[in-house]
Structure formats: structure tokens, C-alpha cells
Design an enzyme around this catalytic site. Structure first.
Site, PDB file in Angstrom:
ATOM      1  N   ALA A  13       0.824  -1.209   0.000  1.00  0.00           N
ATOM      2  CA  ALA A  13       0.000   0.000   0.000  1.00  0.00           C
ATOM      3  C   ALA A  13       0.858   1.258   0.000  1.00  0.00           C
ATOM      4  O   ALA A  13       1.981   1.262   0.514  1.00  0.00           O
ATOM      5  CB  ALA A  13      -0.915   0.004   1.220  1.00  0.00           C
ATOM      6  N   ALA A  16       1.817   2.305   3.452  1.00  0.00           N
ATOM      7  CA  ALA A  16       2.892   1.451   3.974  1.00  0.00           C
ATOM      8  C   ALA A  16       4.231   1.871   3.389  1.00  0.00           C
ATOM      9  O   ALA A  16       5.243   1.953   4.106  1.00  0.00           O
ATOM     10  CB  ALA A  16       2.606  -0.009   3.652  1.00  0.00           C
ATOM     11  N   TYR A  59      -0.051 -13.656   0.309  1.00  0.00           N
ATOM     12  CA  TYR A  59      -0.114 -13.307   1.731  1.00  0.00           C
ATOM     13  C   TYR A  59       0.126 -14.539   2.601  1.00  0.00           C
ATOM     14  O   TYR A  59       0.805 -14.472   3.633  1.00  0.00           O
ATOM     15  CB  TYR A  59      -1.472 -12.699   2.080  1.00  0.00           C
ATOM     16  N   LEU A  75      -4.120  -3.469   4.455  1.00  0.00           N
ATOM     17  CA  LEU A  75      -5.049  -3.847   3.396  1.00  0.00           C
ATOM     18  C   LEU A  75      -6.314  -2.992   3.453  1.00  0.00           C
ATOM     19  O   LEU A  75      -6.544  -2.282   4.436  1.00  0.00           O
ATOM     20  CB  LEU A  75      -5.409  -5.330   3.546  1.00  0.00           C
ATOM     21  N   HIS A  80      -9.377  -6.363   6.995  1.00  0.00           N
ATOM     22  CA  HIS A  80      -8.524  -6.302   8.185  1.00  0.00           C
ATOM     23  C   HIS A  80      -8.736  -7.472   9.137  1.00  0.00           C
ATOM     24  O   HIS A  80      -7.783  -8.137   9.549  1.00  0.00           O
ATOM     25  CB  HIS A  80      -8.763  -4.985   8.923  1.00  0.00           C
ATOM     26  N   LYS A  98      -6.151   1.090  10.908  1.00  0.00           N
ATOM     27  CA  LYS A  98      -7.465   1.584  11.282  1.00  0.00           C
ATOM     28  C   LYS A  98      -8.305   1.807  10.043  1.00  0.00           C
ATOM     29  O   LYS A  98      -7.737   2.107   8.980  1.00  0.00           O
ATOM     30  CB  LYS A  98      -7.309   2.873  12.090  1.00  0.00           C
ATOM     31  N   ARG A 167     -11.140   4.764  -0.619  1.00  0.00           N
ATOM     32  CA  ARG A 167     -11.907   5.606   0.300  1.00  0.00           C
ATOM     33  C   ARG A 167     -13.180   6.140  -0.335  1.00  0.00           C
ATOM     34  O   ARG A 167     -14.078   6.597   0.373  1.00  0.00           O
ATOM     35  CB  ARG A 167     -11.033   6.759   0.803  1.00  0.00           C
ATOM     36  N   ASP A 179     -12.456   6.366   7.470  1.00  0.00           N
ATOM     37  CA  ASP A 179     -11.074   6.706   7.179  1.00  0.00           C
ATOM     38  C   ASP A 179     -10.478   7.652   8.216  1.00  0.00           C
ATOM     39  O   ASP A 179      -9.390   7.400   8.740  1.00  0.00           O
ATOM     40  CB  ASP A 179     -10.979   7.336   5.787  1.00  0.00           C
TER      41      ASP A 179
END
Length: 325
Positions: A13, A16, A59, A75, A80, A98, A167, A179
Site C-alpha cells: 500500500a 505502507a 499473503y 489492506l 482487516h 485503522k 476511500r 477513514d
């Protein structure tokens, strides 16, 4: 447990790559050891940072890697809980982005999996690790501004030009409240140690995604107003009004990126003074605190139960607003 925690990341991501991978690479007691992504192109920036990084195309193979002690999960929101539980069952500690889940009760199976495993599992709620927030919390507890009477906060950005962003899509858990509502609501709960008695909300919907949400709440002894939006100029503030003073937190959620983290203190007879917190990397502090929890059993400041409490407030806000027509 060794003094070094070897980390793997599920998914390459952007967040990340820009924030958490550097934090995992730089944090004391941590080592970025592995990344799972099906795209070697997306893996390249991570490998440039850590040339010895192990790349897994699935994964599941990262979770089976004996060289990985803990997993960071950035992710899409709806994935999650599933992957956090899989990681725990694979014997890995878990730091999950989160919001942990889309509804509060969906976090219960993850809490149970954490308890069954005896491993550390927590939400990556980085602001509670920042000295700006720790200082504000202590000042509230010490009565620096008297009794809290009112909190108002805003967190906005504009991503209307990116319709494919997760989002902006209901199917991937999009919306302003999931978000960034976690910040304006979780921060109020954490800094005061209080829970709301009632919640109301007005939402501007785009399809089934809340583009702008205005939340009002009543806590024991004080009222609250907060707004989040994905359709406004980037802006953020958090102000705590007491009956004997005011605390203003600048850059409360993206310290060092949006602006310098400060607490502006207004107190009777003392005028206005500023406490500054330059050069603090809250992501690095978050990783170091998590590693300490893994290696020495140190208390971690934000638990899955904390995350569930914030999600319960978000659930209440959605319920109060009603479904989009």
C-alpha cells in the site's frame, strides 16, 4: 523472544511505502524482513529501502515464513479482521491499520483470537504514541484548563479527483468516518478518558459513501462537535475548551506532515504560550512501543478494545444519520 522483532507487511500500500515501511526500517528493536505483494513493480521501492527484503507473491506464504515475527496489515478496511485472525493463527503478532472493522461487533472475533493466541494484536492508532497527545492528556488529568466543557475538531482533505480510491468506494469500506472519523472521535475518547452518552450525525452522501460527516455528541460533563470530509481543503485542528482555559492542538493527526505539532495553551493570567514537538516520528514510536510489548510485555497504549470503542461511536453516528436515499 529475541530483542529484535522481524516484521512482514501484507500488501504494498502507498501508506505502507511512505510511512510504515520506513518506520519499521528505522525503529529500534524492529527489522523489516518481508513483504507480500503480487506486483514486483510495487515491491521495488521497499527493496530499495531494504535490499535483503524477502518478497512473497502470496499473503499466506508470508504468514508461513518462520523469519517473520509480526505482521503489519494495511489492506483495504474490509479485509482487516480476516487477515489479522489468519496472522494470529499463524503465530504472528499483529498491528492492523485503522479502522479494524466496519462495525464494532466485528472486532470481537479478533479480540478472541488475540486472547486465544497469547500474542500481541492492536490497531495502528499512531497519535496516542505522539508526545503532543500524551502531554495534552496529562494536562487534562492535571486540571490545567479546569473541567472540560467543549471539544471541537475538524479533519478534512480532498480526493474527489480520485474516484477509484478505496476511500471513495463503499465496497472497500470507504467513507470519511471510517477513514478519518477514527481520529476525531478516538482522540476525544482517549484524551478525556470519557465515553459519549448520546451521538447525532448529519451526513452528505455520495452514493453509499459519506463524503462529509458532522458529528455532535454529549459526553459526561461536556459536549463535542467534529467534522470530517473528503471533499474540502486539507485542514485539521483539535481544540479542548475548559472552564479555566483552552488547549489547541495543531497538526493533531498528521504531525510533521501537515504542520509542526504544537499545543497552544490559554490560561487565566498566563496569556498564550506554546509547547512545540518538532521532529517526532509517531509511526516510529508506534513500532517501538509495539516491539516493547512483544519482547518485554510492556503496556501498549491503544488496544483492540479501544478501537472497538471508537467504532461503536462511528456505528452510532451512522445510525443517527440514517441510510442514504
Amino acid at each position: 523472544m529475541a530483542d529484535i522483532v522481524n516484521w512482514g507487511i501484507l500488501g504494498a500500500a502507498k501508506f505502507a511505502r511512505e510511512h510504515m515501511a520506513p518506520a519499521l526500517h528505522q525503529a529500534n528493536g524492529a527489522r523489516l524482513a518481508a513483504l507480500a505483494t503480487s506486483s514486483l513493480d510495487k515491491a521495488a521501492p521497499f527493496q530499495a529501502m531494504c535490499p535483503d527484503l524477502s518478497i512473497h507473491l502470496e499473503y499466506d506464504t508470508l504468514l508461513a515464513d518462520p523469519g517473520v515475527d509480526a505482521v503489519y496489515i494495511p489492506l483495504p478496511h474490509t479485509m482487516h479482521v480476516e487477515w489479522a485472525i489468519k496472522a494470529l493463527k499463524a503465530g504472528k503478532h499483529v498491528l492492523v491499520e485503522k479502522p479494524v472493522a466496519m462495525q464494532a461487533d466485528q472486532i470481537d472475533p479478533l479480540i478472541a483470537a488475540r486472547d486465544d493466541s497469547g500474542l500481541v494484536a492492536a490497531e495502528a492508532y499512531m497519535i496516542v504514541h505522539h508526545p503532543q497527545w500524551q502531554r495534552a492528556r496529562q494536562m487534562i488529568r492535571d486540571g490545567a484548563i479546569g473541567q472540560v466543557a467543549y471539544i471541537d475538531t475538524v479533519f478534512t482533505y480532498d480526493n474527489r479527483k480520485d474516484p477509484d480510491n478505496i476511500r471513495n468506494r463503499a465496497g472497500t469500506g470507504g467513507g470519511a468516518l471510517p477513514d478519518i472519523g477514527v481520529y476525531i472521535l478516538g482522540a476525544a475518547r482517549w484524551v478525556t478518558g470519557a465515553e459519549p452518552r448520546s451521538v447525532d450525525c448529519d451526513i452528505t452522501w455520495e452514493g453509499r459513501v459519506d463524503a462529509t460527516s458532522r458529528v455532535t455528541a454529549r459526553f459526561p460533563g461536556f459536549s463535542y462537535s467534529g467534522m470530517v470530509s473528503m471533499r474540502m481543503l486539507p485542514y485539521q485542528r483539535f481544540t479542548i475548551h475548559g472552564d479555566q482555559g483552552v488547549l489547541e492542538l495543531t497538526a493533531p493527526f498528521n504531525a510533521g506532515v501537515y504542520d509542526i505539532a504544537q499545543i497552544i495553551v490559554h490560561q487565566p493570567g498566563m496569556g498564550r504560550r506554546v509547547e512545540r514537538f518538532p521532529g517526532v516520528n509517531q509511526y516510529k514510536l508506534q513500532v517501538e512501543n509495539f516491539c516493547a510489548a512483544v519482547t518485554s510485555g510492556a503496556e501498549y497504549p491503544w488496544t483492540l478494545e479501544n478501537a472497538k470503542g471508537t467504532q461503536a461511536v462511528i456505528d452510532a453516528a451512522y445510525a443517527a444519520a440514517g441510510q442514504p436515499s
